[in-house]
Design a protein around this motif. Structure first.
Motif, PDB file in Angstrom:
ATOM      1  N   LEU A   1       0.828  -1.204   0.000  1.00  0.00           N
ATOM      2  CA  LEU A   1       0.000   0.000   0.000  1.00  0.00           C
ATOM      3  C   LEU A   1       0.865   1.257   0.000  1.00  0.00           C
ATOM      4  O   LEU A   1       0.542   2.241  -0.678  1.00  0.00           O
ATOM      5  N   LYS A   2       1.988   1.192   0.709  1.00  0.00           N
ATOM      6  CA  LYS A   2       2.903   2.331   0.756  1.00  0.00           C
ATOM      7  C   LYS A   2       3.483   2.611  -0.631  1.00  0.00           C
ATOM      8  O   LYS A   2       3.630   3.762  -1.035  1.00  0.00           O
ATOM      9  N   ASN A   3       3.778   1.553  -1.391  1.00  0.00           N
ATOM     10  CA  ASN A   3       4.305   1.732  -2.745  1.00  0.00           C
ATOM     11  C   ASN A   3       3.265   2.312  -3.691  1.00  0.00           C
ATOM     12  O   ASN A   3       3.590   3.135  -4.549  1.00  0.00           O
ATOM     13  N   ILE A   4       2.023   1.898  -3.541  1.00  0.00           N
ATOM     14  CA  ILE A   4       0.945   2.454  -4.366  1.00  0.00           C
ATOM     15  C   ILE A   4       0.768   3.934  -4.053  1.00  0.00           C
ATOM     16  O   ILE A   4       0.662   4.769  -4.962  1.00  0.00           O
ATOM     17  N   LEU A   5       0.765   4.270  -2.775  1.00  0.00           N
ATOM     18  CA  LEU A   5       0.678   5.668  -2.362  1.00  0.00           C
ATOM     19  C   LEU A   5       1.878   6.462  -2.887  1.00  0.00           C
ATOM     20  O   LEU A   5       1.732   7.601  -3.340  1.00  0.00           O
ATOM     21  N   ALA A   6       3.047   5.853  -2.861  1.00  0.00           N
ATOM     22  CA  ALA A   6       4.259   6.515  -3.347  1.00  0.00           C
ATOM     23  C   ALA A   6       4.140   6.857  -4.830  1.00  0.00           C
ATOM     24  O   ALA A   6       4.509   7.961  -5.256  1.00  0.00           O
ATOM     25  N   VAL A   7       3.618   5.923  -5.606  1.00  0.00           N
ATOM     26  CA  VAL A   7       3.442   6.168  -7.046  1.00  0.00           C
ATOM     27  C   VAL A   7       2.425   7.275  -7.267  1.00  0.00           C
ATOM     28  O   VAL A   7       2.669   8.202  -8.049  1.00  0.00           O
TER      29      VAL A   7
ATOM     30  N   THR B   1      10.252   7.778  -4.125  1.00  0.00           N
ATOM     31  CA  THR B   1      11.266   7.057  -3.350  1.00  0.00           C
ATOM     32  C   THR B   1      11.166   7.385  -1.866  1.00  0.00           C
ATOM     33  O   THR B   1      11.270   6.493  -1.011  1.00  0.00           O
ATOM     34  N   LYS B   2      10.983   8.663  -1.548  1.00  0.00           N
ATOM     35  CA  LYS B   2      10.869   9.069  -0.141  1.00  0.00           C
ATOM     36  C   LYS B   2       9.678   8.403   0.540  1.00  0.00           C
ATOM     37  O   LYS B   2       9.769   7.958   1.682  1.00  0.00           O
ATOM     38  N   ILE B   3       8.556   8.321  -0.160  1.00  0.00           N
ATOM     39  CA  ILE B   3       7.352   7.744   0.451  1.00  0.00           C
ATOM     40  C   ILE B   3       7.452   6.224   0.536  1.00  0.00           C
ATOM     41  O   ILE B   3       7.042   5.638   1.536  1.00  0.00           O
ATOM     42  N   SER B   4       8.012   5.587  -0.469  1.00  0.00           N
ATOM     43  CA  SER B   4       8.098   4.117  -0.430  1.00  0.00           C
ATOM     44  C   SER B   4       9.064   3.631   0.652  1.00  0.00           C
ATOM     45  O   SER B   4       8.861   2.585   1.235  1.00  0.00           O
ATOM     46  N   LYS B   5      10.107   4.404   0.929  1.00  0.00           N
ATOM     47  CA  LYS B   5      11.080   4.116   1.990  1.00  0.00           C
ATOM     48  C   LYS B   5      11.664   2.703   1.944  1.00  0.00           C
ATOM     49  O   LYS B   5      12.073   2.170   2.962  1.00  0.00           O
ATOM     50  N   ASP B   6      11.689   2.093   0.756  1.00  0.00           N
ATOM     51  CA  ASP B   6      12.268   0.744   0.699  1.00  0.00           C
ATOM     52  C   ASP B   6      13.643   0.713   0.033  1.00  0.00           C
ATOM     53  O   ASP B   6      14.271  -0.340  -0.048  1.00  0.00           O
TER      54      ASP B   6
ATOM     55  N   ALA C   1       9.045   2.288  -7.283  1.00  0.00           N
ATOM     56  CA  ALA C   1       7.998   3.318  -7.344  1.00  0.00           C
ATOM     57  C   ALA C   1       8.383   4.412  -8.336  1.00  0.00           C
ATOM     58  O   ALA C   1       7.536   4.875  -9.118  1.00  0.00           O
ATOM     59  N   ALA C   2       9.642   4.813  -8.347  1.00  0.00           N
ATOM     60  CA  ALA C   2      10.106   5.838  -9.290  1.00  0.00           C
ATOM     61  C   ALA C   2       9.982   5.342 -10.728  1.00  0.00           C
ATOM     62  O   ALA C   2       9.556   6.089 -11.620  1.00  0.00           O
ATOM     63  N   LEU C   3      10.332   4.089 -10.957  1.00  0.00           N
ATOM     64  CA  LEU C   3      10.258   3.539 -12.312  1.00  0.00           C
ATOM     65  C   LEU C   3       8.816   3.383 -12.791  1.00  0.00           C
ATOM     66  O   LEU C   3       8.535   3.556 -13.982  1.00  0.00           O
ATOM     67  N   ILE C   4       7.910   3.089 -11.879  1.00  0.00           N
ATOM     68  CA  ILE C   4       6.493   3.024 -12.265  1.00  0.00           C
ATOM     69  C   ILE C   4       6.002   4.421 -12.648  1.00  0.00           C
ATOM     70  O   ILE C   4       5.270   4.576 -13.632  1.00  0.00           O
TER      71      ILE C   4
END
Length: 133
Positions: free
Chosen positions: A2-8, A75-80, A85-88
């Motif tokens: 969910l964090k990655n979706i929010l990051a995108v 990248t900041k939001i995904s924190k992984d 997320a940046a590539l998406i």
């Protein structure tokens, strides 16, 4: 996940705002012809054809700013620490850019830069990683 979706989503929104800001400035420097309506595609195509080099290049500058910022925010939001997320964000922006380039009369240099500029999401990704250190 969910964090990655929010990051995108956040990357796309903030990147789009950056592009909009640069394009708004561009329209102040190179205003639309009087009488052009928002739904007048032929009028808009004519405007693009007569737009000087700087007017077209400013669109690329907007894309570049949007790419860096969207990669950074995603990248900041995904924190992984991964560029996923940046590539998406890059893929989504690239699809919209290619669509715009197919419907508008733009020169070949714009095609080349319009595709390459989205690799700058990785610069935003790297900046976000460096800010963590």
């Amino acid at each position: 996940m969910l964090k990655n979706i929010l990051a995108v989503f956040a990357g796309i929104i903030v990147g789009s705002i950056c592009i909009w800001g640069v394009e708004t400035l561009n329209h102040l420097l190179h205003p639309f012809p009087k009488g052009i309506k928002p739904d007048d595609m032929e009028g808009f195509k004519n405007y693009i054809e007569t737009l000087p080099f700087l007017g077209k290049f400013m669109v690329i500058v907007g894309y570049a700013l949007g790419a860096v910022v969207s990669g950074f925010i995603a990248t900041k939001i995904s924190k992984d620490g991964k560029p996923t997320a940046a590539l998406i964000c890059r893929i989504i922006f690239l699809v919209f850019t290619i669509y715009n380039m197919t419907v508008l009369p733009i020169p070949i240099w714009f095609w080349v830069l319009g595709i390459l500029v989205w690799t700058l999401v990785l610069a935003g990704y790297k900046l976000a990683l460096n800010k963590n250190k």
